[in-house]
Structure formats: structure tokens, C-alpha cells
Scaffold this motif. Structure first.
Motif, PDB file in Angstrom:
ATOM      1  N   ILE A   1      -4.326  -4.356  -5.696  1.00  0.00           N
ATOM      2  CA  ILE A   1      -3.654  -5.024  -4.578  1.00  0.00           C
ATOM      3  C   ILE A   1      -3.350  -6.476  -4.935  1.00  0.00           C
ATOM      4  CG2 ILE A   1      -3.966  -5.839  -2.197  1.00  0.00           C
ATOM      5  CD1 ILE A   1      -5.582  -3.251  -1.710  1.00  0.00           C
TER       6      ILE A   1
ATOM      7  N   ILE B   1      -6.751   5.500  -2.955  1.00  0.00           N
ATOM      8  CA  ILE B   1      -7.134   4.245  -2.300  1.00  0.00           C
ATOM      9  C   ILE B   1      -7.151   3.175  -3.391  1.00  0.00           C
ATOM     10  CG2 ILE B   1      -8.939   3.019  -1.035  1.00  0.00           C
ATOM     11  CD1 ILE B   1      -9.853   5.726   0.070  1.00  0.00           C
ATOM     12  N   PRO B   2      -6.290   2.170  -3.302  1.00  0.00           N
ATOM     13  CA  PRO B   2      -6.182   1.202  -4.396  1.00  0.00           C
ATOM     14  C   PRO B   2      -7.420   0.318  -4.522  1.00  0.00           C
ATOM     15  CG  PRO B   2      -4.839   0.512  -2.536  1.00  0.00           C
ATOM     16  CD  PRO B   2      -5.372   1.861  -2.193  1.00  0.00           C
ATOM     17  N   TYR B   3      -7.664  -0.179  -5.745  1.00  0.00           N
ATOM     18  CA  TYR B   3      -8.730  -1.148  -5.961  1.00  0.00           C
ATOM     19  C   TYR B   3      -8.238  -2.534  -5.564  1.00  0.00           C
ATOM     20  CZ  TYR B   3     -11.052   2.485  -8.722  1.00  0.00           C
ATOM     21  OH  TYR B   3     -11.661   3.648  -9.127  1.00  0.00           O
ATOM     22  N   LYS B   4      -9.193  -3.419  -5.330  1.00  0.00           N
ATOM     23  CA  LYS B   4      -8.854  -4.789  -4.934  1.00  0.00           C
ATOM     24  C   LYS B   4      -7.977  -5.454  -5.993  1.00  0.00           C
ATOM     25  CE  LYS B   4     -10.932  -9.281  -3.852  1.00  0.00           C
ATOM     26  NZ  LYS B   4     -12.198 -10.041  -3.748  1.00  0.00           N
TER      27      LYS B   4
ATOM     28  N   GLU C   1      -9.108   5.817   4.810  1.00  0.00           N
ATOM     29  CA  GLU C   1      -8.254   5.265   3.743  1.00  0.00           C
ATOM     30  C   GLU C   1      -7.594   3.970   4.195  1.00  0.00           C
ATOM     31  OE1 GLU C   1      -6.752   9.535   1.817  1.00  0.00           O
ATOM     32  OE2 GLU C   1      -5.624   8.589   3.435  1.00  0.00           O
TER      33      GLU C   1
ATOM     34  N   TYR D   1       0.852  -1.193   0.000  1.00  0.00           N
ATOM     35  CA  TYR D   1       0.000   0.000   0.000  1.00  0.00           C
ATOM     36  C   TYR D   1       0.885   1.239   0.000  1.00  0.00           C
ATOM     37  CZ  TYR D   1      -3.166   3.468   2.236  1.00  0.00           C
ATOM     38  OH  TYR D   1      -3.885   4.589   2.564  1.00  0.00           O
TER      39      TYR D   1
ATOM     40  N   LYS E   1     -10.169   0.888   4.715  1.00  0.00           N
ATOM     41  CA  LYS E   1     -10.651   0.396   3.421  1.00  0.00           C
ATOM     42  C   LYS E   1      -9.574  -0.416   2.700  1.00  0.00           C
ATOM     43  CE  LYS E   1     -13.444   1.883  -0.479  1.00  0.00           C
ATOM     44  NZ  LYS E   1     -14.127   3.014  -1.141  1.00  0.00           N
ATOM     45  N   THR E   2      -8.326   0.059   2.740  1.00  0.00           N
ATOM     46  CA  THR E   2      -7.225  -0.620   2.036  1.00  0.00           C
ATOM     47  C   THR E   2      -6.844  -1.928   2.723  1.00  0.00           C
ATOM     48  OG1 THR E   2      -6.377   1.543   1.341  1.00  0.00           O
ATOM     49  CG2 THR E   2      -4.897  -0.333   1.117  1.00  0.00           C
TER      50      THR E   2
END
Length: 701
Positions: A650, A644-647, A681, A637, A684-685
Motif C-alpha cells: 500500500i 489482502i495487501p501488505y502495508k 478484508e 486497494y 484490515k486493508t
């Protein structure tokens, strides 16, 4: 005597640039943009009039930056993939931090400093797409001043790109020549080109491009000043082959003056904060200009705002050093006044003996503790520090609340942080570091002989500013971590990771007044960290993270001087781990470094786990760790970006990580401390990381 600056600080006397920039990042409206442009102009004009009022020979332009100087050049010449549009200030920040359409730029450290820069990426589509440099020239010309332009040299710029020699290198030289011609067309007569690469060992390819570029610009009508800093010039013949110009040298190169065919600009005042560096007085016919040893953005602004420094009488910051310039000039002209005599009468040098223990043994590297579970989730140390914590700290510093109230609120936040880590399924916990402002400043406040300033800010990158402590001497100090960690242990049965700053980092991220004895000071700090670990082990802590993010930047820029420095770094780090029990784990965190040429040093460090930053590199920088027998946390991260990265992002990162590193030796973690992020943030991550982790476990079953 004629003076000039290599570069001026950009942040403002009271960090104005930081506050207005962060407001713009948050609101992203025209009003906040206008305010940011106004405060940027205010800082630039303050620097201009400050130089003018002190009768400097040249007034600088283009040494101001809103984020970092290398990013400025990246945007001016468009060293980005898939960009053909004008680069506005909003887009400029996007290339640094990322947004929905643009990935954040790769970042590393500028030679042997803690100053970070965005790495140049693409040289195949170069064109002038940002007019910052031209606007600032016209801005100064409007008030009747013809400035000296400060520009990072093309050969150093190519070196900083970390790319192997390729066919697009000549494109960079051509766009630089075109840029210089455009600058000259605006009436500019003097250009300072910074080439610190001259202090390193230059290969034949870089020598070829160096000679090619400076030969081509030798016919242009302007005065050239080539600035070098960070050490001794490696090959004087490269410079002597140039057409006559002015070369800026620091004092290490003093012996070379008689061998240069050029005029010289010489360091007369050192960037070390000690006053004794005032009287480096050298007067040679060849020396036409005098200056600092390096760019002034690496030193704090003003000592006069510091009210509680015990050893203030020995120190000198940027504004004070400029006054010392003027004092030297008056001494030279024999025009000193009563105030000068009073200053000289009260001139004090810091003189205190450093006592060290002379009995040391060879420290053997312990056997590595490999993971007993796979994909353990942990943090680097800190967690988000909300507004409540910042207000609490202000109230405590202003004595509006007492110590017991302060400690109670900090303990409440530690308790809540532990609960949140349980909720987020962290395998190894930390106390959140709510009692700490900065990883080095906290230790300096608890080690005798170190002092922290109130307003001694310098820029690390972007709006990340730090207050390096000032080290006069180091005395024995026990229980640095006080009772915060013992309190944390009482509220959980899970493993707690102790976060300690390493001795090399504490020294590097401080202003060490006694440069001659800095190795002994580092050794003393190492012993203090060692005693702290012994105390914590007695209280049944078993995981110790000794952060050494600076081990690469501590190395001299000339590789032929690396061997001795590497041996010192290894001794200082391993010395503070010498009493850690065999079954206990030793972690470290190293950030934004290039590891290809230091992996052998890492292999000799007394370590079990190393965590690094790899998100911006898309895990390409972990390949070298196949040669090192260690557990690795590559950073999933990117906490330096607001995205905020998407699934799926990641998932790709973790899969790329596990393609290169055995899953049995892998850890999952954010790529740095979480202090600057918010809980929304973060939660969620981390929940997305846990979902990907569960998916991997199901696939393996």
C-alpha cells in the motif's frame, strides 16, 4: 439454409458456473475442483447438443471459458513473465485474480462491450502450456461430432495486448500457426478465427502482420471462417487479398457482399432482444451460412423463465432466437406448420412514441472545486453485502416479509455501516448501498419504462454476472433514491456522498429496444437524474458521484466515428449536472479504461473529482492525468482480487501515486465498489491505508 453460432453463452442457464467456481475459490480442495470440472463439462455438452438438435451446420468448440476467452489464449500460449510450468485451472485463476506468488493480471474492456478481459502481457517466452483447447476437441470427438474451432484472431489479440509494435509480434504469429497445425492434426476441418479489429482503422503494421499470418496459413488444409462484428468493415481490400474463405458479416456490411470475392456468412438475427429483428431475410447465392450479428454470450439465456415481464410478448432471448432460426428455415423451405402460423399470428412489434423536450441550452462547465484537505479517504459507493442482506432480499422478493420489515433491516445495516466508516476514519461517507442489488438494476426498478429480468444474466468477467435491464421507453420518475439517503443524513453530521448511476452508463448497461431513438432515451434519463439531484440538493446534500464507467466502451471501435459520439456523451453527462450548485462537488468513477485517447473528453466533463482503478497498473495509467485539471482518486486497494495487501504494498502504491499527482489534488479510495468483499478484508486493508496516511502526514510536518 445453413446456420452456425459465432459463440455460445458459458455461464449455464441458472448461473451454475458462477456458484461452483466460487465454491472452488473458497475451499480450494480436490472435491470442489472436480465439481467445477463436471459442471463446466455439463455446460459445454448442453451447448453441443443444443446446436446438434437444432441441425446447425457446425458445432462449436473452444467458445466456452471458465473466466474469459482472452485469458484462455494467454494460458494456452503462455503470455506471462517468468512462467515455464504447465498452467492448471488453479493457476489459470491465479493469473486472473492473483495469489501470494502471482500478481493479478491487468484488465480492461473488450472493444465497446462491458465484457472485461485479462490483457496479454509478455510475448518473449511463448509456448503451449495449457491443453484446454485440445481436451475439448477430444471431448466432442468422443461423441462422434467433428467440431468447428472458435479462436480469437492473432491480429485482434495483438491489438488487445495494448502494446506498441515490437520484435516479439512475430512470435505470436508463429505460436498461432503451430497451434492451428496441432488442431488440424486432431482431424479438425473448420476453424473460425474472430477478427473484430477489421471493423476499426488498422495501421500499416497491423496490415503487414495480418497479410503475413493469413498468407502462411493459406496452405494448411482446413476451411477458414473469418468472423467480424461490432460494426462496418473499414477496409475491404484487406479481406479481398486473402485466399478464398468464408467471411462472417453483420447487417451493416450488407452492401459489401457484391464486392467480396469470398463466400459469406451473414447475420440474419440481431442480438437486440426485440422480436422484430427476426425477419432480416436475405437470400444470396454468395451467402452460404447464416448466424447472429455477434457472440451469443452477450445476450441472456431463456425468456421462458421470466414470469413477471410486462412486455414479454415483444422479446426474444437466446433460446427463443434459436427457435426463430428454425422458423426462418421452415419459411424458406415452405414447410411451416400450425404452430408456426400461430406464432406468426401472435407476432407483436413494440410501437410506442417517445416524447422529448426540444428546448435545451448550452451547458457551461463550472469552475473546479479543488480539495480543501489533502488525501481525503472515501469509498466508491457500496460496502460488503453479507449473507443476511442476500437472504433478506430473497425473503422480500418471495413476499415472506413485508416492506416495513425489509426497510427496517436495511436501515439497521446503513446505521452499522456509518459507524464502521467512522471507525475507519473515512472523510466522506456513503450509505453503503444496501438497498441496491446492482448500480443499474436499482435505477431501472425506479424509472418508468425500464424493466428488470429475474434471470437475464450475462457475463461481465469471471463470476461477475449482471442482469441488464430492458429499456422500452423512459417516462418521468421522481425520488429514485427514496428516503434512504435522508435517513443516512439524520444519523451523521459528516459529509455524505450521493451515488447515482450516470445516464450514459444506464443506457449502455441495458438492452435498449428502440435503437434508433436511444439518444433521446439517454437524454430523458439525463433529465431524470437531474431532477433527482435538485431534490437531494434541497435536502442539503452537497457531494454527488455520477458514475460513468462506460464512457470509453460507448465509443465505436472505429475512431473516425468518435467525434459525434463524444459530443453526445458530454452533453448527456453535463446535462444531468446543470443545476448543481457552484460550491457543491461532482465526482465520477470510470473503471478499467485506457485513458490516453479520451483525456480531452474527461477534461470537458463537468467534474471536480474522478476516481479510477490503478492498482493492477501499479499507478502507470495515471500519468495522463497530469494533462487534466481535476482531483484524482487512483484506487489503492484492488477489490477484484482476494489478496489482502501488505502495508509495504500500500505504501508503494500511494508513494507512486503522489510522485505523479500533486498531493493537494489527491484522494484515497478502494478502486471500485466493495460489495463483493467481506468486512474482515476491508477493515484490515483500510486500517493499513490509514497507517500509511498518518506516516505521510508526519513526514510532511
Amino acid at each position: 439454409m445453413k446456420f452456425h453460432l459465432i459463440g455460445s453463452p458459458s455461464i449455464g442457464k441458472y448461473r451454475e458456473l458462477k456458484f461452483y467456481t466460487e465454491i472452488f475459490w473458497k475451499k480450494k480442495d480436490n472435491f470442489s475442483l472436480l465439481n467445477l470440472l463436471m459442471i463446466s463439462k455439463k455446460i459445454r455438452m448442453e451447448n453441443v447438443f443444443f446446436q446438434k438438435n437444432n441441425n446447425f451446420k457446425y458445432i462449436n468448440s473452444n467458445d466456452f471459458t471458465n473466466y474469459d476467452n482472452i485469458l484462455d489464449i494467454n494460458c494456452i500460449i503462455n503470455s506471462f513473465y517468468n512462467n515455464n510450468n504447465i498452467i492448471s485451472l488453479k493457476k489459470y485463476f491465479s493469473f486472473a485474480r492473483g495469489d501470494k506468488l502471482i500478481k493479478p493480471g491487468k484488465m480492461t474492456k473488450f472493444f465497446d462491450t462491458n465484457y472485461h478481459y485479462i490483457i496479454p502481457d509478455c510475448f518473449s517466452n511463448l509456448k503451449l502450456l495449457n491443453k484446454k483447447i485440445f481436451d475439448e476437441i477430444l471431448e466432442i470427438k468422443k461423441i462422434g461430432i467433428l467440431p468447428k474451432i472458435v479462436l480469437m484472431g492473432p491480429i485482434t489479440y495483438l491489438h488487445l495486448s495494448l502494446k506498441k509494435i515490437n520484435k516479439f509480434y512475430k512470435n505470436v504469429l508463429e505460436i498461432y500457426i503451430y497451434l492451428i497445425k496441432k488442431i488440424i492434426n486432431l482431424g479438425i476441418k473448420t476453424i473460425q478465427i474472430d477478427e473484430p479489429i477489421l471493423c476499426s482503422k488498422i495501421n500499416n503494421n497491423f496490415k503487414f502482420f495480418f497479410n503475413l499470418f493469413y498468407k502462411k496459413i493459406s496452405n494448411l488444409k482446413f476451411k477458414l471462417i473469418i468472423s467480424t462484428y461490432f460494426g462496418k468493415i473499414n477496409d475491404i481490400n484487406i479481406i479481398n487479398n486473402l485466399k478464398k474463405c468464408t467471411i462472417h458479416l453483420n447487417i451493416e456490411n450488407f452492401s459489401l457482399i457484391n464486392f467480396l470475392k469470398h463466400d459469406v456468412s451473414l447475420e440474419i438475427i440481431n442480438s437486440n432482444l426485440l422480436k422484430k429483428n427476426l425477419f432480416n431475410l436475405f437470400f444470396y447465392k454468395k451467402v452460404k451460412l447464416y448466424s447472429f450479428d455477434c457472440n451469443c454470450k452477450f445476450i441472456p439465456y431463456d425468456l421462458s423463465v421470466e414470469k413477471n415481464l410486462k412486455n414479454k410478448i415483444y422479446l426474444s432471448f437466446f433460446f427463443q432466437k434459436i427457435n426463430e432460426f428454425n422458423l426462418i428455415k421452415r419459411i424458406y423451405k415452405k414447410k411451416i406448420n400450425e404452430l408456426d402460423l400461430l406464432y406468426l399470428e401472435n407476432f407483436n412489434n413494440y410501437k410506442e412514441k417517445i416524447l422529448i423536450n426540444k428546448k435545451f441550452k448550452i451547458i457551461k462547465k463550472k469552475s473546479i472545486n479543488f480539495n480543501k484537505k489533502i488525501l481525503l479517504l472515501t469509498s466508491i459507493g457500496s460496502f460488503p453485502q453479507n449473507i443476511e442482506i442476500r437472504i433478506l432480499r430473497k425473503f422480500f422478493n418471495k413476499k415472506l416479509i413485508n416492506l416495513s420489515e425489509y426497510k427496517l433491516i436495511i436501515k439497521e445495516n446503513i446505521y452499522l455501516c456509518i459507524i464502521k466508516q467512522y471507525f475507519l476514519n473515512f472523510d466522506v461517507l456513503t450509505n453503503g448501498e444496501f438497498e441496491r442489488t446492482d448500480m443499474v438494476e436499482y435505477f431501472s426498478n425506479n424509472i418508468k419504462g425500464m424493466e428488470s429480468t429475474k434471470n437475464g444474466w450475462v457475463q461481465s468477467y469471471g463470476t461477475r454476472y449482471v442482469k441488464p435491464p430492458i429499456i422500452f421507453n423512459v417516462f418521468d420518475s421522481n425520488f429514485i433514491t427514496e428516503n434512504w439517503l435522508i435517513f443516512t443524513k439524520k444519523i451523521t453530521k459528516k459529509k455524505i456522498k450521493i451515488i447515482l448511476s450516470g445516464p450514459v452508463t444506464i443506457l449502455k448497461w441495458s438492452f435498449c429496444i428502440n435503437k434508433k431513438n436511444e439518444d433521446f432515451i439517454c437524454l430523458s434519463i439525463s433529465e431524470i437524474i437531474n431532477k433527482e439531484i435538485i431534490f437531494l440538493q434541497k435536502n442539503n446534500f452537497s457531494i454527488f458521484q455520477i458514475d460513468e464507467p462506460t464512457i470509453k466502451e460507448c465509443l465505436p471501435i472505429n475512431k473516425k466515428n468518435w467525434k459525434l459520439k463524444i459530443n453526445k456523451i458530454l452533453f448527456f453527462f453535463n446535462n444531468c449536472t446543470k443545476f448543481i450548485k457552484i460550491n457543491n462537488e461532482i465526482h465520477t468513477h470510470i473503471c478499467y479504461s485506457v485513458f490516453n485517447d479520451i483525456y480531452s473528453m474527461i477534461n470537458k466533463m463537468n467534474l471536480d473529482v474522478i476516481t479510477i482503478e490503478s492498482t493492477r497498473e501499479n499507478m502507470k495509467n495515471i500519468l495522463i492525468f497530469n494533462k487534466i485539471k481535476l482531483n484524482l482518486g487512483a484506487g489503492i486497494y484492488d477489490i477484484h482480487s482476494p489478496i489482502i495487501p501488505y502495508k509495504n504494498d500500500i505504501k508503494k502504491l500511494i508513494f507512486n501515486f503522489l510522485k505523479e499527482i500533486n498531493i493537494n489534488y489527491s484522494w484515497l479510495n478502494p478502486d471500485c465498489g466493495l460489495k463483493t468483499r467481506n468486512w474482515y478484508e476491508l477493515i484490515k486493508t483500510i486500517l493499513l491505508i490509514n497507517k500509511v496516511k498518518k506516516y505521510i502526514f508526519k513526514e510532511n510536518i
